[in-house]
Design a protein around this motif. Structure first.
Motif, PDB file in Angstrom:
ATOM      1  N   PRO A 200      81.594  65.764  27.610  1.00 34.89           N
ATOM      2  CA  PRO A 200      81.790  66.018  26.177  1.00 34.89           C
ATOM      3  C   PRO A 200      80.496  66.486  25.517  1.00 34.89           C
ATOM      4  O   PRO A 200      79.407  65.983  25.820  1.00 34.89           O
ATOM      5  CB  PRO A 200      82.219  64.646  25.632  1.00 34.89           C
ATOM      6  CG  PRO A 200      82.653  63.858  26.826  1.00 34.89           C
ATOM      7  CD  PRO A 200      81.824  64.355  27.965  1.00 34.89           C
ATOM      8  N   ALA A 201      80.625  67.459  24.616  1.00 38.29           N
ATOM      9  CA  ALA A 201      79.456  67.986  23.914  1.00 38.29           C
ATOM     10  C   ALA A 201      78.756  66.900  23.118  1.00 38.29           C
ATOM     11  O   ALA A 201      77.520  66.852  23.057  1.00 38.29           O
ATOM     12  CB  ALA A 201      79.873  69.126  22.996  1.00 38.29           C
ATOM     13  N   GLY A 202      79.539  66.010  22.500  1.00 39.54           N
ATOM     14  CA  GLY A 202      78.954  64.941  21.706  1.00 39.54           C
ATOM     15  C   GLY A 202      78.046  64.038  22.519  1.00 39.54           C
ATOM     16  O   GLY A 202      77.019  63.564  22.030  1.00 39.54           O
ATOM     17  N   ALA A 203      78.425  63.797  23.783  1.00 38.00           N
ATOM     18  CA  ALA A 203      77.615  62.941  24.644  1.00 38.00           C
ATOM     19  C   ALA A 203      76.345  63.664  25.090  1.00 38.00           C
ATOM     20  O   ALA A 203      75.272  63.064  25.190  1.00 38.00           O
ATOM     21  CB  ALA A 203      78.426  62.499  25.859  1.00 38.00           C
ATOM     22  N   LEU A 204      76.453  64.969  25.336  1.00 39.52           N
ATOM     23  CA  LEU A 204      75.291  65.740  25.763  1.00 39.52           C
ATOM     24  C   LEU A 204      74.217  65.797  24.682  1.00 39.52           C
ATOM     25  O   LEU A 204      73.024  65.870  24.972  1.00 39.52           O
ATOM     26  CB  LEU A 204      75.707  67.159  26.152  1.00 39.52           C
ATOM     27  CG  LEU A 204      76.328  67.336  27.538  1.00 39.52           C
ATOM     28  CD1 LEU A 204      76.943  68.721  27.667  1.00 39.52           C
ATOM     29  CD2 LEU A 204      75.272  67.124  28.630  1.00 39.52           C
ATOM     30  N   THR A 205      74.657  65.794  23.431  1.00 36.41           N
ATOM     31  CA  THR A 205      73.707  65.916  22.322  1.00 36.41           C
ATOM     32  C   THR A 205      73.369  64.567  21.687  1.00 36.41           C
ATOM     33  O   THR A 205      72.565  64.515  20.756  1.00 36.41           O
ATOM     34  CB  THR A 205      74.267  66.851  21.244  1.00 36.41           C
ATOM     35  OG1 THR A 205      75.539  66.351  20.793  1.00 36.41           O
ATOM     36  CG2 THR A 205      74.461  68.263  21.796  1.00 36.41           C
ATOM     37  N   ALA A 206      73.970  63.501  22.166  1.00 38.34           N
ATOM     38  CA  ALA A 206      73.721  62.174  21.600  1.00 38.34           C
ATOM     39  C   ALA A 206      72.341  61.659  21.996  1.00 38.34           C
ATOM     40  O   ALA A 206      71.713  62.143  22.938  1.00 38.34           O
ATOM     41  CB  ALA A 206      74.792  61.192  22.074  1.00 38.34           C
TER      42      ALA A 206
END
Length: 261
Positions: free
Chosen positions: A161-167
């Protein structure tokens, strides 16, 4: 190591071609690492030409045949990806051959692609002649060298998930030796809703993922980690269970402190 019982290589291979005695071939770094007398045929996956990485709505799909070198080159702006790639402690020769999918399917406790996928809430897509199914990376590995793969089934890709990559993340890795295999590897991730996701790998035979509504207190964290049974910790030349359990707790507290700042 030569697999002297292999009589045929099918290239390219596809779901539905598997038969008893077959093995799916990715980079081969794990497959050729030890004798496998039960294998008589190899099904070559890289020749299928799957795109290494594909950006999709909400994240990135990583082909099982994507090499570690390609993953690092394409996603190195995400610190957690680089940290996990460097946890291989392997030369550029291995990086250019070893695949993300192969590392997951080998299911070794120290597999850093298992850590990355489980830590970021990744999802595996599995293919067989009967169709496809999705399984969270955290559930894909069930034990040392064991996965949920059924006979004839193959790992097609891993979606992050993109959200996890940028978290915001915190990473801790420990070994008995400076250049030794990972004996403990923890990833902490602050989710968009303020919750904390803590993933324990390498120290245990399979990934353990814990979710908190917010950053927990030290006592809450300690109590939660106690849910990992003592016999779930890996016991080999790279570290005894008691030591791994202790370091897991120590690193978890460091991650809690870092992410609460």
């Amino acid at each position: 190591m030569d697999l002297h019982t292999v009589a045929e290589v099918i290239s390219p291979a596809a779901p539905g071609m598997w038969r008893p005695g077959d093995a799916w071939l990715g980079g081969g770094t794990a497959l050729f690492g030890e004798p496998r007398p039960s294998i008589s045929r190899l099904l070559d996956l890289p020749s299928a030409g799957w795109p290494a990485l594909t950006v999709r709505d909400g994240g990135v799909e990583i082909a099982a045949t994507c090499t570690v070198a390609t993953l690092f080159a394409r996603l190195k702006e995400h610190e957690i990806v680089g940290q996990c790639c460097h946890s291989f402690l392997a030369s550029f020769k291995i990086w250019n051959v070893a695949t993300v999918g192969g590392n997951l399917c080998a299911a070794l406790p120290a597999g850093p692609m298992i850590s990355l996928g489980a830590g970021l809430g990744g999802v595996c897509t599995l293919l067989s002649g009967a169709g496809e199914r999705q399984v969270p990376v955290a559930d894909f590995v069930t034990g040392d060298g064991q996965t949920v793969l059924r006979k004839g089934e193959l790992l097609r890709s891993i979606f992050l998930p993109a959200g996890a990559l940028t978290a915001r993340t915190a990473f801790r890795r420990g070994s008995l030796h400076r250049y030794g295999r990972s004996a403990v590897l923890l990833i902490g991730l602050l989710e968009s809703d303020g919750g904390l996701r803590l993933t324990v790998t390498a120290a245990t035979r399979r990934p353990w993922v814990f979710r908190f509504d917010g950053v927990p207190s030290a006592s809450e964290l300690k109590e939660t980690l106690a849910a990992i049974p003592f016999d779930a910790y890996t016991d080999d030349v790279h570290g005894q269970p008691a030591w791994r359990q202790h370091v897991t707790g120590h690193y978890a507290e460091e991650i809690r402190t870092e992410l609460s700042a």
